[in-house]
Design a protein around this motif. Structure first.
Motif, PDB file in Angstrom:
ATOM      1  N   LEU A 332       0.830  -1.191   0.000  1.00 38.64           N
ATOM      2  CA  LEU A 332       0.000   0.000   0.000  1.00 38.64           C
ATOM      3  C   LEU A 332       0.872   1.251   0.000  1.00 38.64           C
ATOM      4  CD1 LEU A 332      -2.641  -1.117   2.662  1.00 38.64           C
ATOM      5  CD2 LEU A 332      -2.913  -1.073   0.170  1.00 38.64           C
ATOM      6  N   GLU A 333       0.487   2.233  -0.801  1.00 39.88           N
ATOM      7  CA  GLU A 333       1.186   3.524  -0.890  1.00 39.88           C
ATOM      8  C   GLU A 333       2.662   3.363  -1.248  1.00 39.88           C
ATOM      9  OE1 GLU A 333      -0.708   6.703   1.948  1.00 39.88           O
ATOM     10  OE2 GLU A 333      -0.125   4.949   3.147  1.00 39.88           O
ATOM     11  N   ALA A 384       0.980   3.632  -7.941  1.00 40.13           N
ATOM     12  CA  ALA A 384       1.500   2.274  -8.068  1.00 40.13           C
ATOM     13  C   ALA A 384       1.641   1.599  -6.704  1.00 40.13           C
ATOM     14  CB  ALA A 384       2.840   2.296  -8.782  1.00 40.13           C
ATOM     15  N   ARG A 385       1.439   0.294  -6.683  1.00 39.51           N
ATOM     16  CA  ARG A 385       1.631  -0.487  -5.457  1.00 39.51           C
ATOM     17  C   ARG A 385       2.952  -1.263  -5.489  1.00 39.51           C
ATOM     18  NH1 ARG A 385      -3.483  -4.033  -4.096  1.00 39.51           N
ATOM     19  NH2 ARG A 385      -3.023  -4.874  -6.171  1.00 39.51           N
ATOM     20  N   GLU A 386       3.726  -1.057  -6.550  1.00 40.88           N
ATOM     21  CA  GLU A 386       5.015  -1.724  -6.678  1.00 40.88           C
ATOM     22  C   GLU A 386       5.896  -0.848  -7.557  1.00 40.88           C
ATOM     23  OE1 GLU A 386       5.314  -6.141  -7.212  1.00 40.88           O
ATOM     24  OE2 GLU A 386       6.007  -5.511  -9.207  1.00 40.88           O
ATOM     25  N   VAL A 387       6.978  -0.306  -7.002  1.00 37.97           N
ATOM     26  CA  VAL A 387       7.843   0.584  -7.756  1.00 37.97           C
ATOM     27  C   VAL A 387       9.308   0.285  -7.456  1.00 37.97           C
ATOM     28  CG1 VAL A 387       6.153   2.469  -7.790  1.00 37.97           C
ATOM     29  CG2 VAL A 387       7.885   2.401  -5.999  1.00 37.97           C
ATOM     30  N   ALA A 388      10.157   0.706  -8.372  1.00 32.75           N
ATOM     31  CA  ALA A 388      11.602   0.677  -8.167  1.00 32.75           C
ATOM     32  C   ALA A 388      12.075   2.123  -8.164  1.00 32.75           C
ATOM     33  CB  ALA A 388      12.296  -0.119  -9.267  1.00 32.75           C
ATOM     34  N   ALA A 389      12.599   2.566  -7.042  1.00 33.40           N
ATOM     35  CA  ALA A 389      13.082   3.941  -6.919  1.00 33.40           C
ATOM     36  C   ALA A 389      14.552   3.983  -7.325  1.00 33.40           C
ATOM     37  CB  ALA A 389      12.901   4.441  -5.495  1.00 33.40           C
ATOM     38  N   PRO A 416      10.077   4.107   5.382  1.00 29.33           N
ATOM     39  CA  PRO A 416       8.703   3.616   5.348  1.00 29.33           C
ATOM     40  C   PRO A 416       8.683   2.120   5.017  1.00 29.33           C
ATOM     41  CG  PRO A 416       8.878   5.679   4.156  1.00 29.33           C
ATOM     42  CD  PRO A 416      10.277   5.243   4.470  1.00 29.33           C
ATOM     43  N   PRO A 417       7.667   1.400   5.467  1.00 32.95           N
ATOM     44  CA  PRO A 417       7.647  -0.056   5.242  1.00 32.95           C
ATOM     45  C   PRO A 417       7.499  -0.416   3.766  1.00 32.95           C
ATOM     46  CG  PRO A 417       5.540   0.688   6.106  1.00 32.95           C
ATOM     47  CD  PRO A 417       6.463   1.863   6.188  1.00 32.95           C
TER      48      PRO A 417
END
Length: 602
Positions: A332-333, A384-389, A416-417
């Motif tokens: 989430l987030e 998005a609920r899945e990202v690569a920063a 953040p988790p």
């Protein structure tokens, strides 16, 4: 009448697949196989290798992978080889290859073309103070220069073949010269045969990226997806007038079509009415690309407009350090958490730099991959609920870059988790090898051919004034009773690439009737809507469009769109490889009745 010349293109970059040479030899009937290994950054890498070892500085896999296991068959078939694998040390490359040839008991003559390496003259070059040809900036400090190479032409290659060479190795030459040199030798073209030279150069341009002409990186990728593992490498069959056919080995994967060849023709050509090479200034605007059979395309209509009096020269220099890392978040987030993590990392780093009285990072990049960060204002996805920063920084001091890497990984328990990722070693600061391009008068470069007969000076070549042609514009789109908005991909193929800090996007109409609508839609305003988030520096940002009526196409240049380009850039896509995909996804208006009529013809 001189018979047609058949050339296979076996390599498009240093590291290309080793299957190309045996595949092309198995196809049979070839006169030449050519190899292109070099890019600007490759020269800097090879220069560093030569500094460490005087016998290094060339593309070693040309000898160990492309040649060693295939020399006997090359000799048996009588196929000649031309390659720029010599890089920064063509003589050492030739020594290694001759040693392999001797070990196999073969009789193959190897010639070397050299003279492109201008690094020994860097002090004299600094005194002449050339300006950067795209940005008009000053020459970098002499002590930071890593490599200087002039892009040589094809006539020295032809001279080597005329003297009986079976294999010709060069240092830096223009990519297409390995093909054009073979054609000059075969057909006996003179420096005044401008249209033929332009056609031979275009054939070399089609071959120079290997399978990009046969389905690689093709817009309609699903049409070739099943055979990509066995994709065929391109073959050009050249004729005496400079026209040529493109094909691939029978039974191989991929496809040769108007779309695959036209995409490659526009790839990174800049101004199609002024494609400047050392041997000829080319005009490709009237070139036609016509399917003449299954997996066969005929290309004709290239024009030569003169012979430039200078060599494009690329200088690489040490311009600080950079590094980055990818941190994945999911749940989430996830998008908001990834952005907050990136902001926190940079805040901590800047606080530490200020405490050390060190300057801020010269450049910072944060891109949330998976959240449509590349789409800018045209993003249409939910959070998005899945990202690569991807977080990256650049600084003049390697220690400041190391600080970022330490702080970023050190925040693993204060984030953040949802932070995750495949564990591995912490990355290290990497030197930035920046690119500086300029022009060197030809009379300042001594080009030498070295073979078993000795050395031959190949420096002389008389320039011919380059004709300036009038700019072309597509016909205006006619009035339409009804308009439909469709993504550009429904109307066109497209491919993108780079030249330094300039993105190059070639767009080809699937049907010539669509070209007026495509041209009308590709306005600067539309292009800024698609790419405005990449055009951040008003001092360098500029848009150019060029029309190619012969192929029903246009070429788009986005100046200052790559964050410096190459290793100078911190971007996820510093070479604009995906820019065409962004443009193809954006909708444009088109005559609805025309679309319906074309659909009915299929």
């Amino acid at each position: 009448m001189t018979k047609a010349l058949r050339i296979g293109g076996a390599s498009g970059f240093w590291g290309d697949a080793s299957v190309a040479t045996p595949q092309l030899l198995a196809a049979g009937g070839l006169d030449f196989i050519v190899y292109d290994y070099l890019a600007e950054i490759t020269m800097a890498i090879l220069a560093r290798a030569r500094d460490k070892d005087p016998q290094a500085g060339f593309a070693t896999d040309f000898v160990t992978a492309a040649m060693a296991s295939n020399l006997a068959e090359i000799a048996r078939q009588g196929v000649k080889i031309v390659s720029n694998a010599g890089g920064m040390n063509p003589v050492a490359c030739a020594v290694a290859l001759r040693s392999e040839i001797e070990a196999q008991g073969l009789q193959l003559k190897v010639a070397v073309v050299m003279g492109d390496d201008l690094l020994p003259q860097r002090d004299e070059i600094a005194q002449s103070a050339p300006r950067e040809m795209f940005r008009d900036t000053a020459l970098p400090p002499v002590e930071k220069i890593a490599s200087i190479n002039a892009y040589l032409g094809a006539f020295p290659i032809a001279a080597a073949l005329d003297r009986g060479a079976d294999i010709v190795i060069t240092g830096r030459c223009v990519d297409s010269a390995v093909t054009l040199g073979a054609a000059i030798h075969h057909f006996g073209w003179a420096a005044s045969d401008l249209d033929a030279l332009a056609g031979g150069s275009l054939a070399g341009h089609i071959l120079e990226c290997g399978p990009q002409a046969t389905g690689g990186n093709f817009t309609d990728w699903r049409e070739v997806a099943e055979g990509l593992a066995e994709i065929g490498y391109p073959i050009a069959e050249l004729f005496a007038d400079g026209s040529f056919d493109v094909s691939k080995p029978e039974g191989s994967g991929g496809m040769v079509s108007r779309g695959t060849v036209a995409e490659q023709m526009l790839y990174e050509i800049g101004d199609p009415q002024a494609y400047l090479l050392p041997d000829v200034a080319c005009d490709f605007s009237q070139v036609t690309v016509q399917e003449t059979g299954e997996d066969r395309v005929h290309v004709a209509g290239a024009r030569g407009l003169g012979v430039p009096d200078s060599y494009k020269t690329c200088l690489t220099w040490a311009d600080g350090y950079r590094s980055g890392h990818v941190f994945t978040f999911y749940g989430l987030e996830a998008e908001a958490k990834a952005q907050h993590f990136a902001d926190t990392v940079l805040k901590r780093c800047r606080t530490a730099l200020a405490r050390m009285q060190a300057p801020d990072y010269s450049d910072v990049s944060v891109e949330l991959l998976g959240a449509e960060s590349q789409f800018g204002g045209l993003r249409n996805a939910a959070p998005a609920r899945e990202v690569a920063a991807k977080i990256a920084v650049r600084h003049a001091d390697a220690r400041a870059v190391g600080l970022f890497l330490k702080e970023a990984t050190g925040l693993g328990l204060a984030t953040p988790p949802g932070l995750s990722g495949f564990a591995g070693a912490r990355p290290k600061p990497s030197p930035v090898m920046a690119l500086f391009s300029y022009l060197t008068p030809k009379d300042q470069v001594r080009v030498l051919l070295q073979d078993e007969a000795g050395e031959l000076d190949c420096s002389t070549m008389s320039p011919q004034p380059v004709i300036q042609t009038a700019r072309l514009e597509a016909p205006q789109a006619p009035q339409a009773n009804r308009l439909a908005e469709v993504p550009l991909v429904d109307l066109a193929w497209a491919r993108s690439g780079d030249k330094g800090d300039i993105a190059n996007i070639g767009v080809i109409a699937r049907d010539p009737a669509l070209m007026p609508w495509i041209w009308a839609a590709m306005t600067p305003a539309h292009l800024r809507q698609v790419f405005g988030h990449f055009l951040q520096d008003p001092g360098t940002a500029r848009i150019e469009r060029f029309y190619l009526p012969g192929s029903s196409a246009l070429n788009i240049l986005l100046h200052g769109a790559l964050g410096g380009g190459g290793t100078s850039s911190l971007r996820n896509d510093p070479q604009a490889k995906g820019y065409a995909q962004l443009l193809l996804a954006a909708p444009i208006p088109v005559d609805a009745d025309l679309l319906a009529g074309l659909a009915g013809q299929k």
